[in-house]
Scaffold this active site. Structure first.
Site, PDB file in Angstrom:
ATOM      1  N   HIS A 117      34.365  23.518 -11.840  1.00 42.56           N
ATOM      2  CA  HIS A 117      33.794  22.290 -11.317  1.00 42.56           C
ATOM      3  C   HIS A 117      34.914  21.409 -10.818  1.00 42.56           C
ATOM      4  O   HIS A 117      36.005  21.400 -11.397  1.00 42.56           O
ATOM      5  CB  HIS A 117      33.002  21.547 -12.411  1.00 42.56           C
ATOM      6  CG  HIS A 117      32.059  20.550 -11.846  1.00 42.56           C
ATOM      7  ND1 HIS A 117      32.438  19.277 -11.524  1.00 42.56           N
ATOM      8  CD2 HIS A 117      30.754  20.666 -11.508  1.00 42.56           C
ATOM      9  CE1 HIS A 117      31.405  18.641 -11.018  1.00 42.56           C
ATOM     10  NE2 HIS A 117      30.371  19.457 -10.994  1.00 42.56           N
ATOM     11  N   ASP A 146      24.844  24.917 -13.167  1.00 43.66           N
ATOM     12  CA  ASP A 146      24.091  25.993 -12.523  1.00 43.66           C
ATOM     13  C   ASP A 146      24.106  27.297 -13.305  1.00 43.66           C
ATOM     14  O   ASP A 146      23.371  28.220 -12.979  1.00 43.66           O
ATOM     15  CB  ASP A 146      24.661  26.260 -11.121  1.00 43.66           C
ATOM     16  CG  ASP A 146      24.318  25.135 -10.170  1.00 43.66           C
ATOM     17  OD1 ASP A 146      23.222  24.568 -10.324  1.00 43.66           O
ATOM     18  OD2 ASP A 146      25.142  24.831  -9.296  1.00 43.66           O
TER      19      ASP A 146
HETATM   20  N1  ACO Z   1      35.737  32.109 -10.382  1.00 41.20           N
HETATM   21  C1  ACO Z   1      37.026  32.505 -10.306  1.00 41.20           C
HETATM   22  N2  ACO Z   1      38.047  31.667 -10.021  1.00 41.20           N
HETATM   23  C2  ACO Z   1      37.761  30.368  -9.793  1.00 41.20           C
HETATM   24  C3  ACO Z   1      36.444  29.879  -9.858  1.00 41.20           C
HETATM   25  C4  ACO Z   1      35.422  30.800 -10.168  1.00 41.20           C
HETATM   26  N3  ACO Z   1      34.146  30.386 -10.233  1.00 41.20           N
HETATM   27  N4  ACO Z   1      36.441  28.565  -9.587  1.00 41.20           N
HETATM   28  C5  ACO Z   1      37.709  28.211  -9.366  1.00 41.20           C
HETATM   29  N5  ACO Z   1      38.527  29.302  -9.485  1.00 41.20           N
HETATM   30  C6  ACO Z   1      39.992  29.326  -9.387  1.00 41.20           C
HETATM   31  C7  ACO Z   1      40.425  29.251  -7.933  1.00 41.20           C
HETATM   32  O1  ACO Z   1      40.573  30.549  -7.363  1.00 41.20           O
HETATM   33  C8  ACO Z   1      41.732  28.517  -8.069  1.00 41.20           C
HETATM   34  O2  ACO Z   1      42.695  29.430  -8.541  1.00 41.20           O
HETATM   35  P1  ACO Z   1      44.254  29.287  -8.085  1.00 41.20           P
HETATM   36  O3  ACO Z   1      44.686  27.948  -8.621  1.00 41.20           O
HETATM   37  O4  ACO Z   1      44.921  30.449  -8.713  1.00 41.20           O
HETATM   38  O5  ACO Z   1      44.243  29.345  -6.588  1.00 41.20           O
HETATM   39  C9  ACO Z   1      41.489  27.501  -9.189  1.00 41.20           C
HETATM   40  O6  ACO Z   1      40.469  28.132 -10.002  1.00 41.20           O
HETATM   41  C10 ACO Z   1      40.998  26.134  -8.723  1.00 41.20           C
HETATM   42  O7  ACO Z   1      39.823  26.329  -7.928  1.00 41.20           O
HETATM   43  P2  ACO Z   1      39.452  25.470  -6.637  1.00 41.20           P
HETATM   44  O8  ACO Z   1      38.534  26.256  -5.781  1.00 41.20           O
HETATM   45  O9  ACO Z   1      40.724  24.959  -6.007  1.00 41.20           O
HETATM   46  O10 ACO Z   1      38.712  24.236  -7.309  1.00 41.20           O
HETATM   47  P3  ACO Z   1      37.763  23.228  -6.573  1.00 41.20           P
HETATM   48  O11 ACO Z   1      37.727  22.014  -7.419  1.00 41.20           O
HETATM   49  O12 ACO Z   1      38.171  23.069  -5.140  1.00 41.20           O
HETATM   50  O13 ACO Z   1      36.335  23.968  -6.573  1.00 41.20           O
HETATM   51  C11 ACO Z   1      34.237  24.796  -7.291  1.00 41.20           C
HETATM   52  C12 ACO Z   1      35.345  23.740  -7.518  1.00 41.20           C
HETATM   53  C13 ACO Z   1      33.834  24.826  -5.809  1.00 41.20           C
HETATM   54  C14 ACO Z   1      33.021  24.389  -8.107  1.00 41.20           C
HETATM   55  C15 ACO Z   1      34.768  26.179  -7.733  1.00 41.20           C
HETATM   56  O14 ACO Z   1      35.087  26.162  -9.103  1.00 41.20           O
HETATM   57  C16 ACO Z   1      33.751  27.324  -7.450  1.00 41.20           C
HETATM   58  O15 ACO Z   1      33.754  27.872  -6.346  1.00 41.20           O
HETATM   59  N6  ACO Z   1      32.889  27.653  -8.453  1.00 41.20           N
HETATM   60  C17 ACO Z   1      31.844  28.660  -8.231  1.00 41.20           C
HETATM   61  C18 ACO Z   1      30.675  28.043  -7.475  1.00 41.20           C
HETATM   62  C19 ACO Z   1      29.858  27.115  -8.330  1.00 41.20           C
HETATM   63  O16 ACO Z   1      29.497  27.423  -9.459  1.00 41.20           O
HETATM   64  N7  ACO Z   1      29.524  25.947  -7.757  1.00 41.20           N
HETATM   65  C20 ACO Z   1      28.661  24.957  -8.432  1.00 41.20           C
HETATM   66  C21 ACO Z   1      29.458  23.745  -8.797  1.00 41.20           C
HETATM   67  S1  ACO Z   1      28.445  22.635  -9.712  1.00 41.20           S
HETATM   68  C22 ACO Z   1      27.520  21.890  -8.548  1.00 41.20           C
HETATM   69  O17 ACO Z   1      27.874  21.723  -7.424  1.00 41.20           O
HETATM   70  C23 ACO Z   1      26.211  21.436  -8.941  1.00 41.20           C
END
Ligand code: ACO
Length: 428
Positions: free
Chosen positions: A307, A364
């Site tokens: 998140h 979610d």
């Molecule tokens: N699975 C695996 N790795 C992940 C995940 C995941 N679900 N989420 C983040 N990471 C990793 C990224 O690859 C990144 O790794 P790195 O630092 O080695 O490059 C690190 O964690 C940080 O992730 P970001 O994408 O930079 O974080 P951001 O804050 O931009 O994104 C997000 C947050 C979009 C929610 C992300 O965690 C994600 O894509 N999650 C899966 C989708 C999801 O569940 N979305 C619902 C969010 S809740 C809502 O909107 C109601």
């Protein structure tokens, strides 16, 4: 603590005011920065940018705190109803018995949708994704209620638009589902609870005796409350940005629905259940999928994990996980998807990749399992989220106007070509 911050650029010092919120959140007010220095700030994805001052929702991602108008989400989920929470978010206070009854009545008077909306719906392919259709139909309300286009409507008329949308969104959503599934939509019933009426329009068909179990009504109220607002997330910021141009409530909310649809935002709830089903079909080996999620050469992400702001736990996920167990056992449903979800969660929470990045289950992760138990098809999951988020979007849209905020217009750092002369096509 200081009430101003000092910025030194090229040896010259500038003082910028510090703004402090009621929960002691601190911001450096950079609104005069460009005029003073010719610099702007750059913050891709607005990870560190406050776009507004807001009195609606408080969220502390480090501590896992979420409060609507000061009330903890845990208390609201346990003790309140979705309609009461909608009132709280939109009008800023808990309603009295009379205020709640009146609000509920106003919404229930607005459950029927214009015939023209039903006709537009009939033109969509039955395979259309419900979120695209929802956005289109909400936007179409501007055609049936053109007075909503006036940005300077009197308060009462704005209120009419608000209650109409809260009422009609359930009828629109049920009609979309019935259009896709080829089922008959039953007429709205204003004598029952908002959530019970929704379920009855979804699944009641021609059966006037159709009754919705109180367990289901309770579960739905809880889920909608947990989704009702989440401060300046992607879809809410979209609603505020669209609304800032004086676009109507319906147009702004329609924009929010589109933003919510994406799999990185609200669309994740559909993706989670599809992921759990794929893992199940693949033999249920959660370790294998955890490895895939960690592999940077693999686009797979563990949906429902991570998140932007929660870096400890998502308080909504905690409540939903408990509710999920409760609902499945009350409804006597055994779902292997829930076992896989728990295994995945356990494996991820002990894996250094997820621990180091502070990746936890979000709202979610478990909500889809509940929707599935309620009989809601996968493609409707994000629509359910939109119904829940509607009061928050409305409250944010209303606040934007009450605070007379200027049109939203970020700047950029240009990285393209410098000026060059046009070259005739035969000379390229
Ligand atoms: N699975 C695996 N790795 C992940 C995940 C995941 N679900 N989420 C983040 N990471 C990793 C990224 O690859 C990144 O790794 P790195 O630092 O080695 O490059 C690190 O964690 C940080 O992730 P970001 O994408 O930079 O974080 P951001 O804050 O931009 O994104 C997000 C947050 C979009 C929610 C992300 O965690 C994600 O894509 N999650 C899966 C989708 C999801 O569940 N979305 C619902 C969010 S809740 C809502 O909107 C109601």
């Amino acid at each position: 603590m200081s009430d101003s911050a000092e910025l030194i650029i090229e040896g010259k010092s500038y003082k910028l005011p510090v703004v402090v919120g009621t929960e002691n959140e601190r911001a450096i007010d950079i609104s005069s920065l460009r005029a003073q220095t010719s610099y702007i700030t750059l913050d891709s994805g607005y990870k560190n940018t406050g776009a507004t001052k807001s009195a609606i929702t408080f969220l502390d991602g480090e501590e896992g705190i979420l409060r609507y108008r000061g009330y903890p989400i845990e208390q609201l989920a346990e003790k309140s109803s979705f309609i009461e929470v909608a009132y709280l978010l939109i009008y800023g206070k808990l309603p009295t018995t009379n205020e709640l009854a009146d609000f509920d009545k106003q919404i229930k008077e607005q459950l029927s949708i214009p015939e023209g909306v039903q006709k537009i719906l009939s033109g969509f392919p039955t395979t259309a994704h419900p979120m695209g259709v929802l956005s289109a139909l909400i936007s179409s309300l501007t055609a049936f209620y053109p007075e909503s286009l006036n940005p300077n409507q009197p308060k009462d008329e704005v209120n009419n638009n608000i209650v109409r949308l809260i009422g009609q969104i359930t009828t629109i959503a049920a009609a979309i589902h019935n259009h896709s599934s080829g089922s008959v939509s039953s007429a709205p019933n204003s004598n029952i609870d908002y959530c019970a009426n929704f379920m009855s329009m979804m699944f009641g068909g021609n059966n006037s005796e159709y009754e919705v179990s109180p367990v289901v009504v309770d579960a739905l109220n809880k889920l909608l409350i947990l989704h009702a607002d989440h401060e300046q997330n992607c879809s809410t910021s979209t609603v505020r940005l669209v609304g800032s141009s004086n676009a109507s409530l319906y147009t702004s909310i329609s924009g929010g629905v589109n933003a919510l649809w994406g799999p990185l935002h609200g669309g994740a709830n559909q993706e989670v259940i599809e992921m759990l089903e794929a893992i199940k079909a693949d033999g249920g080996n959660s370790k294998k999928w955890i490895e895939k999620a960690k592999d940077k050469n693999d686009p797979f992400r563990l949906m429902g994990f991570g998140h932007r702001v929660y870096k400890n736990f998502d308080p909504r996920a905690k409540i939903i996980k408990a509710a999920c167990d409760n609902i499945l056992s009350n409804l006597g449903i055994k779902d292997q998807a829930l076992d896989i979800a728990k295994e995945l969660e356990e494996a991820a929470l002990t894996d250094p990749y997820f621990v180091d990045r502070k990746l936890y289950p979000n709202v979610d992760f478990y909500s889809g399992i509940i929707y599935k138990a309620l009989g809601i098809p996968n493609e409707m999951f994000t629509v359910m989220f939109a119904i829940g988020r509607l009061p928050g979007w409305i409250a944010q849209w209303k606040e934007l106007h009450e605070q007379k905020e200027p049109i939203g217009r970020p700047r950029q750092i240009y990285t393209g070509e410098n000026e060059r002369d046009y070259v005739a096509i035969d000379a390229r």
